[in-house]
Design an enzyme around this catalytic site. Structure first.
Site, mmCIF file in Angstrom:
data_model
loop_
_atom_site.group_PDB
_atom_site.id
_atom_site.type_symbol
_atom_site.label_atom_id
_atom_site.label_comp_id
_atom_site.label_asym_id
_atom_site.label_seq_id
_atom_site.Cartn_x
_atom_site.Cartn_y
_atom_site.Cartn_z
ATOM 1 N N GLU A 175 0.280 -1.819 -13.037
ATOM 2 C CA GLU A 175 0.152 -3.331 -12.704
ATOM 3 C C GLU A 175 0.370 -4.218 -13.950
ATOM 4 O O GLU A 175 0.227 -3.437 -15.162
ATOM 5 C CB GLU A 175 -0.884 -3.943 -12.231
ATOM 6 C CG GLU A 175 -1.542 -3.356 -11.007
ATOM 7 C CD GLU A 175 -0.487 -3.815 -9.727
ATOM 8 O OE1 GLU A 175 -0.508 -5.013 -9.415
ATOM 9 O OE2 GLU A 175 0.118 -2.974 -9.402
ATOM 10 N N VAL A 232 0.851 -1.367 -0.036
ATOM 11 C CA VAL A 232 -0.040 0.031 -0.059
ATOM 12 C C VAL A 232 0.834 1.175 0.064
ATOM 13 O O VAL A 232 2.008 1.429 0.774
ATOM 14 C CB VAL A 232 -0.887 -0.059 1.326
ATOM 15 C CG1 VAL A 232 -1.945 1.213 1.230
ATOM 16 C CG2 VAL A 232 -1.716 -1.227 1.219
ATOM 17 N N LYS A 269 -6.135 -2.513 -1.987
ATOM 18 C CA LYS A 269 -5.264 -1.790 -0.902
ATOM 19 C C LYS A 269 -6.108 -1.448 0.194
ATOM 20 O O LYS A 269 -5.757 -1.381 1.335
ATOM 21 C CB LYS A 269 -4.493 -0.402 -1.579
ATOM 22 C CG LYS A 269 -3.455 -1.048 -2.477
ATOM 23 C CD LYS A 269 -2.975 0.231 -3.191
ATOM 24 C CE LYS A 269 -1.556 -0.100 -4.297
ATOM 25 N NZ LYS A 269 -1.732 0.829 -5.301
#
Ligand code: HSE
Length: 342
Positions: A210, A153, A225
């Protein structure tokens, strides 16, 4: 500390760069002497050496396309899969493979294998924490090993450590903020006139997105997250189904321009309480505390009983920024090991 690294993409390479470039400092000031004994990739080769791999050699080989380019040395093993590598032995397993937000696999099985083999776990991979936090914690406790996931995170910005360690004793009732670097970068660039497609391509080139960027632009990365924060801060057991999620895919340049003309700005805002949460594109006035958080920078506000609102602003994505998140966990584990030997 003997480390196996599963996944050698943006984050893994960032970590190895830091370990290479800061080796002397880390030894001197942190008493940290890591030895990377194994590196595993899905399609670009794998290496294991019981005496440690050469960090520069690893980076040179992967930049040339594959770990197969790493020079032969006596005792070097090539081509082992993740489980074979974990079973060969290490003190810590670092998982930095791509996040699967639905099953956490295959990384989740690697975590279980690492614990069975007596290894601490450091995760940059969000999947296992978002999907199976409680099971992981219970198995790690049973094994007497640490489970750390700061990099999951806000990259290395210490959102987890702030909530779980610095604010221990406060009750946190809500977390909210901007938890995805890629989308915040895209929104910032669109405001400056770039197209959505070009901004996404830039975010990918900069190592923010990603492996499959739909997770970013459709809001699932931010939702995962938020679930991780809820698990770590509230011990909540949320899944993606508990989150009301919308991403930024449908936002047009016209939407962004209209907000700008009205003295407002689009932000993808995530919020979570013990009962559930949401990720939603939201128009905020320029005076809003999150309006000035731009590019790949992220921010999170914890609403607490004793301190009121605490806001942390910092890097949300990036190679060295996320590599540092992993390093911070390795240092914490190292510190624990050093103290337990006194
Ligand atoms: N894809 C993620 C982001 C990487 O853009 O925030 C950091 O978790």
């Amino acid at each position: 500390m003997r480390i196996v690294l599963i996944g050698f993409g943006t984050v893994g390479q960032g970590l190895v760069e830091i370990l290479r470039d800061k080796a002397a400092d880390l030894k001197l000031s942190e008493n940290f002497v890591p030895q990377l004994v194994g590196v595993v990739t899905r399609s670009r080769g794998s290496l294991y050496h019981p005496n440690g791999l050469d960090l520069n050699g690893l980076l040179t080989a992967i930049k040339a396309g594959s770990l197969d380019q790493y020079p032969d040395t006596p005792g070097l093993e090539r081509g082992w899969n993740a489980l074979q590598t974990i079973q060969a032995g290490a003190d810590v397993m670092v998982e930095a493979g791509p996040s699967n937000f639905e099953t956490g696999q295959p990384a989740l099985d690697y975590c279980y294998a690492a614990l069975e083999n007596g290894q601490h776990i450091v995760l940059a991979n969000k999947g296992p924490v978002a999907v199976a936090y409680h099971e992981l914690v219970s198995r790690a406790k049973a094994a007497g090993k640490k489970l750390r996931f700061e990099a999951t995170v806000m990259a290395g910005t210490p959102s987890i450590r702030l909530g779980t360690q610095a604010l221990a004793g406060c009750k946190i009732t809500q977390a909210r903020g901007i938890l995805n670097g890629t989308t915040n970068y895209i929104l910032t660039q669109m405001e400056d006139g770039m197209t959505y497609a070009d901004a996404l391509a830039r975010a990918q080139a900069l190592g923010y997105a990603e492996a499959d960027p739909t997770a970013d632009v459709d809001g699932w990365d931010a939702a995962a997250k938020a679930i991780i924060l809820a698990a770590a801060l509230f011990r909540a057991r949320l899944t993606l189904k508990d989150m009301n999620v919308r991403g930024i895919r449908d936002l047009t340049t016209d939407d962004v321009t209209a907000a700008k003309a009205a003295g407002e700005r689009w932000k993808l805002i995530a919020q979570v309480t013990p009962a559930g949460g949401s990720v939603q594109p939201t128009r905020v006035p320029l005076s809003h505390p999150l309006a000035g958080v731009s590019g790949a920078t992220n921010a999170v506000t914890y609403i607490t009983d004793l301190l009121g609102d605490i806001t942390l602003v910092g890097a949300g994505a990036g190679r060295l920024q996320t590599g540092f998140g992993v390093l911070s966990d390795l240092l914490e584990i190292n510190e624990g090991e050093l103290i337990s030997r006194i």
